[in-house]
Design a protein around this motif. Sequence first.
Motif, short mmCIF file in Angstrom:
data_model
loop_
_atom_site.label_atom_id
_atom_site.label_comp_id
_atom_site.label_asym_id
_atom_site.label_seq_id
_atom_site.Cartn_x
_atom_site.Cartn_y
_atom_site.Cartn_z
N VAL A 236 32.38 9.15 54.03
CA VAL A 236 31.28 9.76 54.77
C VAL A 236 31.50 11.25 55.00
O VAL A 236 30.58 12.05 54.86
CB VAL A 236 31.07 9.04 56.13
CG1 VAL A 236 29.95 9.70 56.92
CG2 VAL A 236 30.77 7.57 55.90
N LEU A 237 32.73 11.62 55.34
CA LEU A 237 33.00 12.99 55.78
C LEU A 237 33.73 13.85 54.75
O LEU A 237 33.87 15.06 54.95
CB LEU A 237 33.84 12.96 57.07
CG LEU A 237 33.22 12.23 58.27
CD1 LEU A 237 34.15 12.31 59.47
CD2 LEU A 237 31.84 12.82 58.60
N ASN A 238 34.20 13.27 53.65
CA ASN A 238 34.95 14.07 52.68
C ASN A 238 34.51 13.77 51.25
O ASN A 238 35.33 13.70 50.34
CB ASN A 238 36.45 13.82 52.84
CG ASN A 238 37.31 14.93 52.25
OD1 ASN A 238 36.81 16.03 51.97
ND2 ASN A 238 38.59 14.66 52.05
N ARG A 239 33.22 13.62 51.07
CA ARG A 239 32.62 13.49 49.74
C ARG A 239 31.46 14.47 49.64
O ARG A 239 30.30 14.09 49.58
CB ARG A 239 32.12 12.06 49.51
CG ARG A 239 33.21 11.04 49.26
CD ARG A 239 33.80 11.19 47.86
NE ARG A 239 34.76 10.13 47.57
CZ ARG A 239 36.06 10.20 47.80
NH1 ARG A 239 36.56 11.30 48.34
NH2 ARG A 239 36.87 9.21 47.49
N PRO A 240 31.77 15.76 49.62
CA PRO A 240 30.69 16.77 49.65
C PRO A 240 29.88 16.78 48.36
O PRO A 240 30.40 16.51 47.28
CB PRO A 240 31.45 18.08 49.84
CG PRO A 240 32.81 17.82 49.28
CD PRO A 240 33.11 16.38 49.58
N GLU A 241 28.62 17.10 48.51
CA GLU A 241 27.75 17.32 47.35
C GLU A 241 28.17 18.64 46.70
O GLU A 241 28.23 19.68 47.35
CB GLU A 241 26.30 17.38 47.79
CG GLU A 241 25.31 17.39 46.66
CD GLU A 241 25.16 16.04 45.99
OE1 GLU A 241 24.65 15.99 44.86
OE2 GLU A 241 25.57 15.03 46.60
N ARG A 242 28.45 18.61 45.42
CA ARG A 242 28.97 19.80 44.74
C ARG A 242 27.85 20.57 44.04
O ARG A 242 26.81 20.01 43.67
CB ARG A 242 30.04 19.39 43.73
CG ARG A 242 31.20 18.66 44.36
CD ARG A 242 32.10 18.00 43.33
NE ARG A 242 32.88 18.99 42.57
CZ ARG A 242 33.80 18.64 41.67
NH1 ARG A 242 34.03 17.36 41.41
NH2 ARG A 242 34.47 19.57 41.03
N PHE A 243 28.10 21.87 43.84
CA PHE A 243 27.14 22.70 43.10
C PHE A 243 27.22 22.37 41.62
O PHE A 243 28.30 22.32 41.03
CB PHE A 243 27.47 24.18 43.29
CG PHE A 243 27.02 24.74 44.61
CD1 PHE A 243 25.69 24.99 44.86
CD2 PHE A 243 27.95 25.05 45.60
CE1 PHE A 243 25.26 25.52 46.07
CE2 PHE A 243 27.55 25.57 46.81
CZ PHE A 243 26.20 25.80 47.05
N PRO A 244 26.07 22.13 40.97
CA PRO A 244 26.08 21.89 39.53
C PRO A 244 26.15 23.22 38.76
O PRO A 244 25.87 24.30 39.31
CB PRO A 244 24.74 21.20 39.28
CG PRO A 244 23.84 21.77 40.34
CD PRO A 244 24.72 22.02 41.55
N ARG A 245 26.51 23.12 37.51
CA ARG A 245 26.48 24.32 36.65
C ARG A 245 25.04 24.63 36.27
O ARG A 245 24.23 23.74 36.03
CB ARG A 245 27.29 24.10 35.39
CG ARG A 245 28.79 24.13 35.60
CD ARG A 245 29.48 24.17 34.25
NE ARG A 245 30.89 23.86 34.36
CZ ARG A 245 31.70 23.73 33.32
NH1 ARG A 245 31.22 23.86 32.09
NH2 ARG A 245 32.98 23.46 33.50
N ILE A 246 24.76 25.93 36.20
CA ILE A 246 23.43 26.40 35.81
C ILE A 246 23.61 27.34 34.62
O ILE A 246 24.18 28.43 34.76
CB ILE A 246 22.73 27.14 36.97
CG1 ILE A 246 22.66 26.24 38.21
CG2 ILE A 246 21.34 27.59 36.55
CD1 ILE A 246 22.18 26.97 39.45
N GLU A 247 23.15 26.91 33.46
CA GLU A 247 23.28 27.77 32.27
C GLU A 247 22.06 28.68 32.16
O GLU A 247 20.91 28.24 32.25
CB GLU A 247 23.39 26.93 31.01
CG GLU A 247 23.58 27.77 29.75
CD GLU A 247 23.76 26.94 28.49
OE1 GLU A 247 24.00 27.53 27.42
OE2 GLU A 247 23.66 25.70 28.59
N ILE A 248 22.32 29.98 31.99
CA ILE A 248 21.25 30.96 31.82
C ILE A 248 20.86 30.98 30.34
O ILE A 248 21.71 31.21 29.48
CB ILE A 248 21.71 32.35 32.28
CG1 ILE A 248 22.06 32.31 33.77
CG2 ILE A 248 20.62 33.40 32.02
CD1 ILE A 248 22.56 33.62 34.31
#
Length: 425
Positions: A236-248
Amino acid sequence: MTATHLADDAIQLTTVRVRHIKLAVSLAVVTVLLALLFALVPRDGQSTFRLGDPASNIDLGSVAVPTAITSWGVLVLLVLLAAWSVWDAVSYRRTPLWLPIAFGALAVFAFLVWAAADGLVPVTGLLFGALSLSVPLIFGALGGVIGERVGVVNVAIEGQFLFGAFSAALVASLTRNPFLGLVAAMVGGVLVAFVLAAFSIKYLVDQVIVGVVLNVLVTGLTGFLYGALLVPNEDVLNRPERFPRIEIPLLGDIPIIGPVLFNQTFIVYLMYAVVAVVAWGLYRTRWGLRLRAVGEHPQAADTVGIKVNSSRFWNVSLAGAIAGIGGAYFTLVSVGQFTKEMTAGLGFIALAAVIFGRWDPIRATLAALLFGFATNLQNLLTVLRTPIPSEFMLMLPYIVTIIAVAGFAGQIRGPAAAGKPYIKG
């Protein structure tokens, strides 16, 4: 003799010619060390460099070069560049900036050719990993530059990293939103900076001591909260949503550098913007002029109406917010969860990048990239199974840090009022 002639003679008598010998000595030492390495541990075969990315639309394939001939051939060029630098020092001339840059690139290439005998060096992967490892260092270095430029030595970068990483993991786990986690990391960095500013500016406590104590305090606090709060409630407290890669589009297809620079996460693109804004603002805006004035001549700044201590307080808080973003990178991008003491002393490497970069945002960024490259090179050399002992591999990033600060940076002067409390009147 006229008064004008007397004045000219006085000016000539006070002219001092200085030999800039430190860079020349450093280049010569590196050249000798590489020559000894190639002579004592000779390697033969072919060294292959993969220039393209198989997933990219444009694949340049691989290039193979003979190991021994290429290593010694590049070493000859290094000898010539080192001799050029020595000649400049003997002639009381400054070595042009391009020379140490070219020397460094050739030295790294020669070492990689030697290390990759009958092996493969993925160039894109090497650069991508180096940039990824440099991201928190760059944010920490920018925070250090702002802090010291305004007159406060920010030794607490490590604490700001750690508390930012913890805050980001906690909030992003609860909200399932990485952007809120990023904001929480900035708030966490500001809180640590707030304590640093309060004790060093208001209560005049030694800034270095406060920074060291804050690092120890935050390390202990986050360690306790990790064991008492995150471990029992990890899902609950240590499974953060991570930033995905964004290809330009288009830019991401540029050979070699495209996947490195333009197939990244939001925090990396934010880093590009922060570096540009800080570099521009420090020298081109009223904010930057006041910040530098407070860090160099606080008495003079006070006389023209600048509130010195207030300016220091808010800029140290800004520096903490930027360093907090570096902490968020650990939990929202690279690792994906918070672990005890996960920053592993990188805050002090970021502080070294500030000194090596001469308290300039662009140079500090380049210094952070150098340290990140050295760290990733350590990983690559382990994969290539070079005959260098594994203990030396672990030491490599820190050896590069020491050589960079002690050898190339040398005797440099930071902001005049850095570390000195200001008492009005």
